[in-house]
Write a protein that holds these residues in place. Structure first.
Motif, PDB file in Angstrom:
ATOM      1  N   GLY A   1       0.841  -1.196   0.000  1.00 54.46           N
ATOM      2  CA  GLY A   1       0.000   0.000   0.000  1.00 54.46           C
ATOM      3  C   GLY A   1       0.872   1.238   0.000  1.00 54.46           C
ATOM      4  N   GLY A   2       0.644   2.133   0.957  1.00 54.76           N
ATOM      5  CA  GLY A   2       1.416   3.373   1.046  1.00 54.76           C
ATOM      6  C   GLY A   2       2.625   3.286   1.949  1.00 54.76           C
ATOM      7  N   VAL A   3       3.056   2.090   2.310  1.00 52.52           N
ATOM      8  CA  VAL A   3       4.144   1.889   3.268  1.00 52.52           C
ATOM      9  C   VAL A   3       5.312   1.168   2.594  1.00 52.52           C
ATOM     10  CG1 VAL A   3       4.747   0.711   5.429  1.00 52.52           C
ATOM     11  CG2 VAL A   3       2.500   1.760   5.170  1.00 52.52           C
ATOM     12  N   VAL A   4       6.533   1.575   2.920  1.00 53.73           N
ATOM     13  CA  VAL A   4       7.719   0.850   2.468  1.00 53.73           C
ATOM     14  C   VAL A   4       8.291   0.131   3.680  1.00 53.73           C
ATOM     15  CG1 VAL A   4      10.042   0.986   1.475  1.00 53.73           C
ATOM     16  CG2 VAL A   4       8.209   2.466   0.595  1.00 53.73           C
ATOM     17  N   LEU A   5       8.484  -1.186   3.534  1.00 51.85           N
ATOM     18  CA  LEU A   5       9.029  -2.024   4.592  1.00 51.85           C
ATOM     19  C   LEU A   5      10.354  -2.624   4.146  1.00 51.85           C
ATOM     20  CD1 LEU A   5       5.754  -3.986   5.484  1.00 51.85           C
ATOM     21  CD2 LEU A   5       6.725  -2.015   6.704  1.00 51.85           C
ATOM     22  N   GLU A   6      11.128  -3.077   5.126  1.00 50.28           N
ATOM     23  CA  GLU A   6      12.393  -3.747   4.857  1.00 50.28           C
ATOM     24  C   GLU A   6      12.376  -5.096   5.571  1.00 50.28           C
ATOM     25  OE1 GLU A   6      16.283  -1.514   4.997  1.00 50.28           O
ATOM     26  OE2 GLU A   6      16.379  -2.633   6.885  1.00 50.28           O
TER      27      GLU A   6
ATOM     28  N   GLY B   1      -6.636  -5.241  -0.066  1.00 41.90           N
ATOM     29  CA  GLY B   1      -6.605  -5.110  -1.520  1.00 41.90           C
ATOM     30  C   GLY B   1      -5.400  -4.364  -2.056  1.00 41.90           C
ATOM     31  N   ASP B   2      -4.626  -3.695  -1.177  1.00 39.44           N
ATOM     32  CA  ASP B   2      -3.435  -2.967  -1.633  1.00 39.44           C
ATOM     33  C   ASP B   2      -2.405  -3.921  -2.229  1.00 39.44           C
ATOM     34  OD1 ASP B   2      -4.320  -0.445  -0.925  1.00 39.44           O
ATOM     35  OD2 ASP B   2      -3.093  -0.293   0.888  1.00 39.44           O
ATOM     36  N   ALA B   3      -1.621  -3.395  -3.154  1.00 38.28           N
ATOM     37  CA  ALA B   3      -0.563  -4.173  -3.807  1.00 38.28           C
ATOM     38  C   ALA B   3       0.642  -4.350  -2.885  1.00 38.28           C
ATOM     39  CB  ALA B   3      -0.125  -3.479  -5.091  1.00 38.28           C
ATOM     40  N   VAL B   4       1.367  -5.444  -3.110  1.00 36.97           N
ATOM     41  CA  VAL B   4       2.636  -5.734  -2.439  1.00 36.97           C
ATOM     42  C   VAL B   4       3.658  -5.901  -3.546  1.00 36.97           C
ATOM     43  CG1 VAL B   4       3.892  -7.305  -0.927  1.00 36.97           C
ATOM     44  CG2 VAL B   4       1.428  -6.952  -0.583  1.00 36.97           C
ATOM     45  N   THR B   5       4.669  -5.011  -3.603  1.00 33.73           N
ATOM     46  CA  THR B   5       5.655  -5.040  -4.683  1.00 33.73           C
ATOM     47  C   THR B   5       7.064  -4.801  -4.150  1.00 33.73           C
ATOM     48  OG1 THR B   5       5.335  -2.679  -5.086  1.00 33.73           O
ATOM     49  CG2 THR B   5       4.038  -4.181  -6.431  1.00 33.73           C
ATOM     50  N   ALA B   6       8.040  -5.448  -4.766  1.00 34.23           N
ATOM     51  CA  ALA B   6       9.446  -5.190  -4.442  1.00 34.23           C
ATOM     52  C   ALA B   6       9.802  -3.816  -4.984  1.00 34.23           C
ATOM     53  CB  ALA B   6      10.334  -6.259  -5.057  1.00 34.23           C
TER      54      ALA B   6
END
Length: 184
Positions: free
Chosen positions: A121-126, A168-173
């Motif tokens: 979604g609107g978050v960047v994770l590591e 429903g948000d996308a999960v992308t590298a």
């Protein structure tokens, strides 16, 4: 290598090219937070996630590291496909609440995100590592619960950029793998 140089996989090696290759995007299918330790998870339609505190409303919220950032386990993710595998191993339905993970995704291999940053979604994770089962799995899932979750517990992540995540948000590298280790 010396002087703090980073050493990992040779970026020109065939394995490094495969690891840095494309990853099919997935999507969020479930969100949850635990208001306090050992409390049941509350299913959510959307959740705010911040770099400093992790998931709003989660008991793990606000546990900073020495550097003032959230810990390595700010967010936990699991694949819907792993829930199906655990269900098969136990011979009974297993829900996201049972495994106490924050985000369930489908269609993306979370293990392919190892050593990467990724967007939900609107978050960047590591990615910070595997989310291993705890001894509570025997209590929650019954005999054999711990072993059913081994290798299928998902991953843990640190928040790089905060925002909102919705069902429903996308999960992308968002980038190639990070160095595997540093040599001082």
């Amino acid at each position: 290598m010396t002087g703090g140089a980073s050493r990992g996989l040779n970026p020109d090696s065939p394995l490094a090219r495969l690891l840095a290759g494309p990853i099919r995007p997935g999507r969020v299918t479930w969100l949850g937070a635990r208001p306090e330790r050992h409390a049941p998870l509350t299913a959510l339609d959307a959740v705010e996630i911040t770099r400093e505190a992790g998931l709003a409303g989660d008991h793990y919220n606000g546990r900073p590291n020495a550097d003032g950032r959230g810990g390595k386990r700010q967010v936990t993710l699991i694949q819907a496909e792993d829930l199906a595998a655990i269900t098969s191993y136990l011979g009974r339905p297993v829900s996201p609440e049972d495994l106490r993970r924050n985000i369930v995704v489908e269609g993306v291999n979370l293990r392919a995100l190892k050593n990467r940053r990724f967007q939900v979604g609107g978050v960047v994770l590591e990615d910070t590592g595997d989310c291993h089962p705890c001894s509570r799995m025997e209590t929650i899932l019954g005999p054999g619960g711990y072993n059913a979750v081994r290798g299928h517990g998902g991953i843990t992540a640190r928040v790089v950029t905060g925002g909102v995540v919705r069902i429903g948000d996308a999960v992308t590298a968002v980038e190639t793998p990070l160095p595997l280790f540093d040599i001082p």
